[in-house]
Design a protein around this motif. Structure first.
Motif, short mmCIF file in Angstrom:
data_model
loop_
_atom_site.label_atom_id
_atom_site.label_comp_id
_atom_site.label_asym_id
_atom_site.label_seq_id
_atom_site.Cartn_x
_atom_site.Cartn_y
_atom_site.Cartn_z
N ILE A 1 0.85 -1.19 0.00
CA ILE A 1 0.00 0.00 0.00
C ILE A 1 0.89 1.23 0.00
N THR A 2 0.59 2.19 -0.88
CA THR A 2 1.41 3.39 -1.00
C THR A 2 0.59 4.64 -0.64
N ASP A 3 1.24 5.78 -0.75
CA ASP A 3 0.55 7.05 -0.51
C ASP A 3 -0.64 7.24 -1.46
N ILE A 4 -0.52 6.73 -2.67
CA ILE A 4 -1.60 6.86 -3.65
C ILE A 4 -2.84 6.11 -3.17
N GLY A 5 -2.64 4.89 -2.68
CA GLY A 5 -3.75 4.10 -2.17
C GLY A 5 -4.40 4.75 -0.96
N LEU A 6 -3.59 5.29 -0.06
CA LEU A 6 -4.15 5.93 1.14
C LEU A 6 -4.88 7.22 0.79
N ASN A 7 -4.44 7.92 -0.24
CA ASN A 7 -5.15 9.12 -0.68
C ASN A 7 -6.58 8.77 -1.09
N THR A 8 -6.73 7.69 -1.85
CA THR A 8 -8.06 7.22 -2.25
C THR A 8 -8.86 6.77 -1.04
N LEU A 9 -8.21 6.01 -0.15
CA LEU A 9 -8.90 5.49 1.03
C LEU A 9 -9.47 6.61 1.89
N PHE A 10 -8.68 7.64 2.17
CA PHE A 10 -9.16 8.72 3.05
C PHE A 10 -10.29 9.51 2.39
N ALA A 11 -10.26 9.65 1.07
CA ALA A 11 -11.36 10.32 0.38
C ALA A 11 -12.66 9.53 0.55
N VAL A 12 -12.57 8.21 0.45
CA VAL A 12 -13.76 7.36 0.59
C VAL A 12 -14.22 7.30 2.04
N ILE A 13 -13.28 7.28 2.97
CA ILE A 13 -13.64 7.31 4.40
C ILE A 13 -14.45 8.57 4.69
N GLY A 14 -14.00 9.69 4.14
CA GLY A 14 -14.72 10.93 4.37
C GLY A 14 -16.14 10.90 3.84
N GLU A 15 -16.35 10.21 2.71
CA GLU A 15 -17.67 10.18 2.09
C GLU A 15 -18.56 9.06 2.63
N LYS A 16 -17.96 7.91 2.96
CA LYS A 16 -18.76 6.71 3.21
C LYS A 16 -18.63 6.13 4.62
N CYS A 17 -17.68 6.59 5.39
CA CYS A 17 -17.43 5.96 6.69
C CYS A 17 -17.43 6.99 7.82
N PRO A 18 -18.52 7.72 8.02
CA PRO A 18 -18.54 8.75 9.07
C PRO A 18 -18.46 8.17 10.47
N ASN A 19 -18.76 6.88 10.61
CA ASN A 19 -18.73 6.25 11.93
C ASN A 19 -17.36 5.67 12.29
N LEU A 20 -16.44 5.65 11.32
CA LEU A 20 -15.13 5.05 11.58
C LEU A 20 -14.39 5.83 12.66
N GLY A 21 -13.97 5.13 13.71
CA GLY A 21 -13.29 5.78 14.83
C GLY A 21 -11.83 5.42 14.96
N GLU A 22 -11.45 4.22 14.48
CA GLU A 22 -10.07 3.74 14.61
C GLU A 22 -9.57 3.22 13.28
N LEU A 23 -8.39 3.67 12.87
CA LEU A 23 -7.78 3.24 11.62
C LEU A 23 -6.33 2.86 11.89
N TYR A 24 -5.98 1.62 11.56
CA TYR A 24 -4.65 1.08 11.84
C TYR A 24 -3.88 0.94 10.54
N LEU A 25 -2.76 1.68 10.44
CA LEU A 25 -1.95 1.73 9.22
C LEU A 25 -0.48 1.53 9.57
N SER A 26 -0.19 0.63 10.48
CA SER A 26 1.20 0.38 10.90
C SER A 26 1.92 -0.52 9.89
N ASN A 27 3.25 -0.40 9.88
CA ASN A 27 4.10 -1.28 9.08
C ASN A 27 3.71 -1.29 7.60
N LEU A 28 3.46 -0.11 7.05
CA LEU A 28 3.22 0.01 5.61
C LEU A 28 4.51 0.53 5.00
N ALA A 29 5.30 -0.38 4.45
CA ALA A 29 6.69 -0.09 4.10
C ALA A 29 6.85 0.96 3.02
#
Length: 305
Positions: free
Chosen positions: A188-216
């Motif tokens: 997973i790269t910065d490009i993938g996380l950019n897409t993920l956070f955009a979708v979280i903002g639109e579709k996951c308003p209840n998300l409280g915890e996000l774990y992104l450790s050890n993404l080389a």
């Protein structure tokens, strides 16, 4: 499929179909029972650590079926009993387990399936993510060889809710996800996380915890993505905890960007937002020199549910 299920419940001439759907639901629950773990009076479906390798195609279909229609299965069961007086079709223990499964099983562990998730995991997960009847609120996808392409499929599945329920209440457009773990997916790269956070903002308003450790492959760019996320969605998100531990390409410059979320007052003091950056590439002397907000955490987080 979702609309077909609702029309089935509404049509009094569909009693036979309802009976068959109820029987299928009980059959599915029975076959998934070996993978169910009970913790603190709640049920968790544990398919971690290469369990997908052991799961037959039939059982994978059962899994999708149960979670796609999760919140409607009790309606099916009740309707079936009321219409057909089939209360004695199943023994009391089976009925009790079925009721507990469909009402309380909202945590899905799929971590540690490595190449087995990469090969078939998203095919299994996609219909679950876009179904409005799914009540999964905790999803673990760590250690699954997920790359940006697979992450994009994950995001597209969430976005499908718009296409399927465009005329419906906003209730149907958003997921119930409160916890998501994508740690230890090195591709997973910065490009993938950019897409993920955009979708979280639109579709996951209840998300409280996000774990992104050890993404080389993740760098300081993702810290800028997080800053932008709070710029755009701070008023509607409940995302309070982001864990970025052991990302070796995040240094003090990235942490400074995260600190700007607090310094620029994108979130309030009382909202208890915290960023964990333990064991990133931060020089000990710079840790002291930078006046970081106390909500930047340089230690490992305590175990959270």
């Amino acid at each position: 499929i979702d609309d077909g299920l609702q029309s089935t419940l509404n049509d009094s001439n569909n009693d036979k179909r309802i009976h068959n759907l109820t029987a299928n639901a009980f059959y599915c629950c029975e076959h998934l029972q070996p993978f169910i773990v009970s913790i603190k009076s709640s049920l968790i479906l544990d398919l971690s650590n290469e369990s997908l390798k052991q799961l037959s195609m039939e059982n994978k279909r059962f899994l999708s079926y149960i979670f796609m229609f999760q919140s409607k299965l009790m309606a099916l069961y009740s309707h079936n009993n009321n219409k057909n007086n089939n209360a004695n079709d199943y023994d009391a223990q089976t009925v009790a387990y079925f009721i507990q499964f469909v009402t309380e099983c909202n945590k899905l562990l799929l971590g540690g399936n490595a190449i087995w998730f990469y090969a078939s995991g998203m095919k299994l997960l996609s219909p679950i993510l876009y179904s409005k009847y799914c009540r999964v609120n905790s999803l673990s996808l760590d250690r699954n060889f997920i790359n940006d392409a697979v992450l994009l499929l994950f995001c597209k599945s969430l976005l499908l809710r718009n296409a399927l329920y465009a005329e419906r209440s906003i209730f149907y457009h958003c997921t119930f996800l409160k916890r998501l773990d994508l740690s230890h997916n090195a591709q997973i790269t910065d490009i993938g996380l950019n897409t993920l956070f955009a979708v979280i903002g639109e579709k996951c308003p209840n998300l409280g915890e996000l774990y992104l450790s050890n993404l080389a492959s993740v760098t300081n760019v993702s810290c800028q993505v997080i800053y932008k996320f709070y710029q755009l969605f701070s008023q509607q998100t409940r995302l309070k905890i982001i864990v970025l531990n052991r990302n070796k390409f995040i240094d003090e410059h990235g942490v400074n960007t995260l600190n700007d979320v607090f310094r620029h007052r994108l979130v309030g003091e009382g909202e208890n937002v915290r960023f964990f950056v333990a064991h990133c590439r931060i020089h000990p002397q710079l840790m002291v020199a930078n006046d970081w907000d106390h909500r930047i955490k340089l230690e490992m987080p305590a175990r959270m549910n």
